[in-house]
Design a protein around this motif. Structure first.
Motif, mmCIF file in Angstrom:
data_model
loop_
_atom_site.group_PDB
_atom_site.id
_atom_site.type_symbol
_atom_site.label_atom_id
_atom_site.label_comp_id
_atom_site.label_asym_id
_atom_site.label_seq_id
_atom_site.Cartn_x
_atom_site.Cartn_y
_atom_site.Cartn_z
ATOM 1 N N PRO A 292 0.817 -1.224 0.000
ATOM 2 C CA PRO A 292 0.000 0.000 0.000
ATOM 3 C C PRO A 292 0.852 1.276 0.000
ATOM 4 N N GLN A 293 1.948 1.271 0.755
ATOM 5 C CA GLN A 293 2.828 2.442 0.777
ATOM 6 C C GLN A 293 3.410 2.702 -0.609
ATOM 7 N N ARG A 294 3.851 1.633 -1.273
ATOM 8 C CA ARG A 294 4.421 1.770 -2.610
ATOM 9 C C ARG A 294 3.379 2.316 -3.592
ATOM 10 N N ASP A 295 2.162 1.783 -3.504
ATOM 11 C CA ASP A 295 1.105 2.237 -4.425
ATOM 12 C C ASP A 295 0.887 3.747 -4.312
ATOM 13 N N LEU A 296 0.703 4.216 -3.080
ATOM 14 C CA LEU A 296 0.443 5.649 -2.907
ATOM 15 C C LEU A 296 1.688 6.474 -3.196
ATOM 16 N N TYR A 297 2.859 5.966 -2.841
ATOM 17 C CA TYR A 297 4.096 6.714 -3.106
ATOM 18 C C TYR A 297 4.285 6.915 -4.609
ATOM 19 N N GLU A 298 4.112 5.861 -5.376
ATOM 20 C CA GLU A 298 4.320 5.979 -6.819
ATOM 21 C C GLU A 298 3.248 6.854 -7.460
ATOM 22 N N LEU A 299 2.059 6.880 -6.872
ATOM 23 C CA LEU A 299 1.029 7.805 -7.349
ATOM 24 C C LEU A 299 1.492 9.249 -7.163
ATOM 25 N N VAL A 300 1.966 9.575 -5.966
ATOM 26 C CA VAL A 300 2.425 10.939 -5.696
ATOM 27 C C VAL A 300 3.642 11.279 -6.563
ATOM 28 N N LEU A 301 4.556 10.331 -6.718
ATOM 29 C CA LEU A 301 5.741 10.580 -7.547
ATOM 30 C C LEU A 301 5.350 10.829 -9.000
ATOM 31 N N ASN A 302 4.424 10.034 -9.528
ATOM 32 C CA ASN A 302 3.982 10.252 -10.907
ATOM 33 C C ASN A 302 3.318 11.613 -11.063
ATOM 34 N N ALA A 303 2.545 12.021 -10.055
ATOM 35 C CA ALA A 303 1.925 13.351 -10.096
ATOM 36 C C ALA A 303 2.996 14.432 -10.089
ATOM 37 N N GLN A 304 4.035 14.242 -9.267
ATOM 38 C CA GLN A 304 5.091 15.238 -9.199
ATOM 39 C C GLN A 304 5.875 15.328 -10.503
ATOM 40 N N LEU A 305 6.227 14.188 -11.064
ATOM 41 C CA LEU A 305 6.988 14.186 -12.315
ATOM 42 C C LEU A 305 6.189 14.846 -13.439
ATOM 43 N N ALA A 306 4.883 14.595 -13.479
ATOM 44 C CA ALA A 306 4.039 15.230 -14.498
ATOM 45 C C ALA A 306 3.971 16.740 -14.279
ATOM 46 N N ALA A 307 3.887 17.139 -13.004
ATOM 47 C CA ALA A 307 3.831 18.573 -12.704
ATOM 48 C C ALA A 307 5.144 19.265 -13.077
ATOM 49 N N ILE A 308 6.280 18.626 -12.765
ATOM 50 C CA ILE A 308 7.574 19.209 -13.132
ATOM 51 C C ILE A 308 7.678 19.359 -14.637
ATOM 52 N N GLU A 309 7.171 18.377 -15.371
ATOM 53 C CA GLU A 309 7.193 18.445 -16.836
ATOM 54 C C GLU A 309 6.417 19.667 -17.342
ATOM 55 N N ALA A 310 5.451 20.125 -16.559
ATOM 56 C CA ALA A 310 4.623 21.276 -16.951
ATOM 57 C C ALA A 310 5.217 22.612 -16.533
ATOM 58 N N VAL A 311 6.370 22.591 -15.849
ATOM 59 C CA VAL A 311 7.035 23.843 -15.465
ATOM 60 C C VAL A 311 7.855 24.316 -16.656
ATOM 61 N N ASN A 312 7.236 25.123 -17.478
ATOM 62 C CA ASN A 312 7.862 25.616 -18.698
ATOM 63 C C ASN A 312 7.507 27.083 -18.915
ATOM 64 N N PRO A 313 8.408 27.859 -19.528
ATOM 65 C CA PRO A 313 8.067 29.254 -19.820
ATOM 66 C C PRO A 313 6.860 29.320 -20.745
ATOM 67 N N GLY A 314 5.950 30.225 -20.422
ATOM 68 C CA GLY A 314 4.728 30.368 -21.212
ATOM 69 C C GLY A 314 3.532 29.706 -20.577
ATOM 70 N N ASN A 315 3.750 28.654 -19.781
ATOM 71 C CA ASN A 315 2.643 28.070 -19.027
ATOM 72 C C ASN A 315 2.264 28.993 -17.878
ATOM 73 N N HIS A 316 1.012 28.924 -17.437
ATOM 74 C CA HIS A 316 0.662 29.764 -16.310
ATOM 75 C C HIS A 316 0.993 29.056 -15.003
ATOM 76 N N TRP A 317 1.041 29.841 -13.943
ATOM 77 C CA TRP A 317 1.465 29.327 -12.636
ATOM 78 C C TRP A 317 0.692 28.084 -12.220
ATOM 79 N N ASN A 318 -0.592 28.034 -12.520
ATOM 80 C CA ASN A 318 -1.439 26.960 -12.012
ATOM 81 C C ASN A 318 -1.343 25.672 -12.821
ATOM 82 N N THR A 319 -0.673 25.708 -13.975
ATOM 83 C CA THR A 319 -0.606 24.518 -14.823
ATOM 84 C C THR A 319 -0.020 23.309 -14.094
ATOM 85 N N PRO A 320 1.144 23.420 -13.416
ATOM 86 C CA PRO A 320 1.674 22.244 -12.711
ATOM 87 C C PRO A 320 0.702 21.689 -11.673
ATOM 88 N N HIS A 321 -0.004 22.577 -10.967
ATOM 89 C CA HIS A 321 -0.978 22.119 -9.971
ATOM 90 C C HIS A 321 -2.107 21.340 -10.642
#
Length: 454
Positions: A292-321
């Motif tokens: 269960p810990q691994r399942d939720l951890y990898e969920l949060v990590l995947n969310a974080q990696l996707a959000a970091i991918e959205a940190v780009n010039p031209g995107n608005h502040w709320n896009t990563p969120h």
């Protein structure tokens, strides 16, 4: 402290250009009594330091805009403590006005004792006053006193400023875009903090066989790593939260015993020459994630990696969120923690039982750094090269009737510091281990000590 004279002079010149005519008053922070005759460790005001590089208390920066019609150039003036050899015996080195003027590049410098005498004269006949009204009652009263003195000289042809503008709003605009000098400091701060997080994982693994291992013992490892690499202080009160404590977002008691079956969430960063790092890592006390810990951890990590991918010039502040939230909510639905479609759960807000904060904040001289998140029309700020921010999704599962018991008391947050570049982003805290495989391997076998740039 690292002082680049040209860097601070450039910042003052830029603010003076924004001001145009008028006078700005930017005081530093006051010393604070801890108890009786003991003080808290002194920390300067970030706005003052941003413009001066001067770290002593009892200091004020005055900026006066130029007047082309009178052939008067802009001027920077520092008021600071006098050079006092006797006080230095007790309290340590102080520059004094003469040395401060030379070494920090001010046009003029005076002792702080001269401030009340000279300020009414400096304020007189200035069109505008740039001052952060309401930020400090003591300074509000002092500035009001100077203005009243000037107003009483009206019959002598001396006028008071007609308007008071918030100088911090102008400085905020500057502080949002980090210069190469600032980025270098933030990289170094991030590397120190990353090393501390990696050290904490190994410390827990190496001490697991002991009868007890306390949260505060892990915190001590962080402080050791911060200071031994030259950081002057933690950037904020560290969170070292084992088991259910990780489900309290601002937990900082750090006094509970760690248990082998639990996760340990650590939110800690350091301050290097004023600049903050801010990292959160979550790892299993035993060195191995449960299913269960691994399942939720990898969920949060995947969310974080996707959000970091959205940190780009031209995107608005709320896009990563928004990106992180979509990943998290879909995962919560898949794990039967939320019911309904993605759109229904987002609309109802039922996900807030497990994720109740936003995904990041500005980072710099303050851990929650200066700068607006929306413009004056209410639109989200647009990310630009030089912006620095955190990306920190999480998932916090408290015991509840609608929650499967195997998820109870799991609290996870993964946070990195990210610089927006011209073509994308740079993760400043990339050296802090965070994949499941790397965490488990590091806790099992360790890794070579990271060499930090000086």
């Amino acid at each position: 402290m690292t002082v680049n004279l040209k860097e601070f002079q450039h910042r003052r010149a830029l603010l003076l250009r924004q001001m145009g005519a008028g006078i700005a008053i930017i005081p530093t922070a006051a010393e604070a009594i801890r108890n009786r005759d003991s003080h808290y460790p002194y920390r300067f005001d970030s706005y003052f330091y941003y413009l001066t590089g001067f770290a002593e208390p009892e200091s004020v920066l005055i900026l006066i805009g130029g007047d082309v019609t009178k052939n008067e150039p802009p001027k920077s003036i520092l008021f600071c403590r006098d050079k006092d050899i006797e006080r230095e015996i007790w309290d340590g080195f102080r520059y004094g006005p003469e040395a401060a003027q030379t070494q920090f590049g001010f046009d003029e410098a005076y002792t702080i004792q001269q401030l009340d005498v000279l300020m009414p004269e400096l304020i007189g006949n200035q069109a505008q006053l740039f001052y952060s009204l309401g930020a400090d009652q003591h300074w509000d009263a002092r500035v009001t006193g100077w203005l009243n003195i000037v107003k009483n000289k009206a019959r002598m042809g001396i006028s008071a400023p007609q308007s008071i503008l918030d100088v911090r709003q102008l400085i905020d605009t500057q502080r949002l875009i980090k210069t190469p000098f600032e980025i270098d400091l933030m990289r170094r701060s991030a590397n120190i903090a990353a090393s501390a997080h990696n050290r904490a994982m190994r410390f827990v693994a190496d001490n697991l066989a002991k009868a007890t291992l306390m949260e505060y013992a892990v915190e001590a490892e962080f402080l050791h790593e911060f200071y031994r690499h030259g950081a002057q202080a933690p950037a904020y009160t560290s969170i070292v939260a084992g088991g259910a404590n990780a489900c309290t977002l601002h937990y900082n008691a750090n006094n509970a015993e760690l248990k082998k079956g639990d996760l340990l969430l650590i939110d800690a960063g350091c301050e290097l020459d004023g600049y903050a790092s801010d990292i959160t890592r979550t790892f299993p006390v035993s060195g191995k994630f449960s299913a269960p810990q691994r399942d939720l951890y990898e969920l949060v990590l995947n969310a974080q990696l996707a959000a970091i991918e959205a940190v780009n010039p031209g995107n608005h502040w709320n896009t990563p969120h928004e990106v992180a939230l979509n990943v998290l909510v879909q995962g919560l639905i898949d794990f039967k923690l939320c019911k309904g479609s993605l759109e229904e759960v987002l609309e109802s807000g039922s996900y807030r039982q497990f994720y109740m904060h936003r995904t990041g904040h500005w980072l710099g001289l303050d851990v929650h750094d200066a700068g607006e998140y929306k413009d004056n029309k209410g639109d989200w700020a647009i990310l630009e090269a030089g912006h620095t921010l955190t990306v920190e999704p999480g998932c916090y599962v408290r015991p509840a009737e609608n929650v499967p018991e195997h998820f109870w008391n799991i609290g996870i947050r993964i946070e990195d510091d990210v610089l927006v570049t011209a073509s994308g982003n740079e993760v400043l805290t990339k050296n802090a281990i965070k994949t499941v495989a790397d965490i488990e391997a590091h806790m099992a076998h360790g890794a070579p000590e990271m060499r930090l740039a000086s």
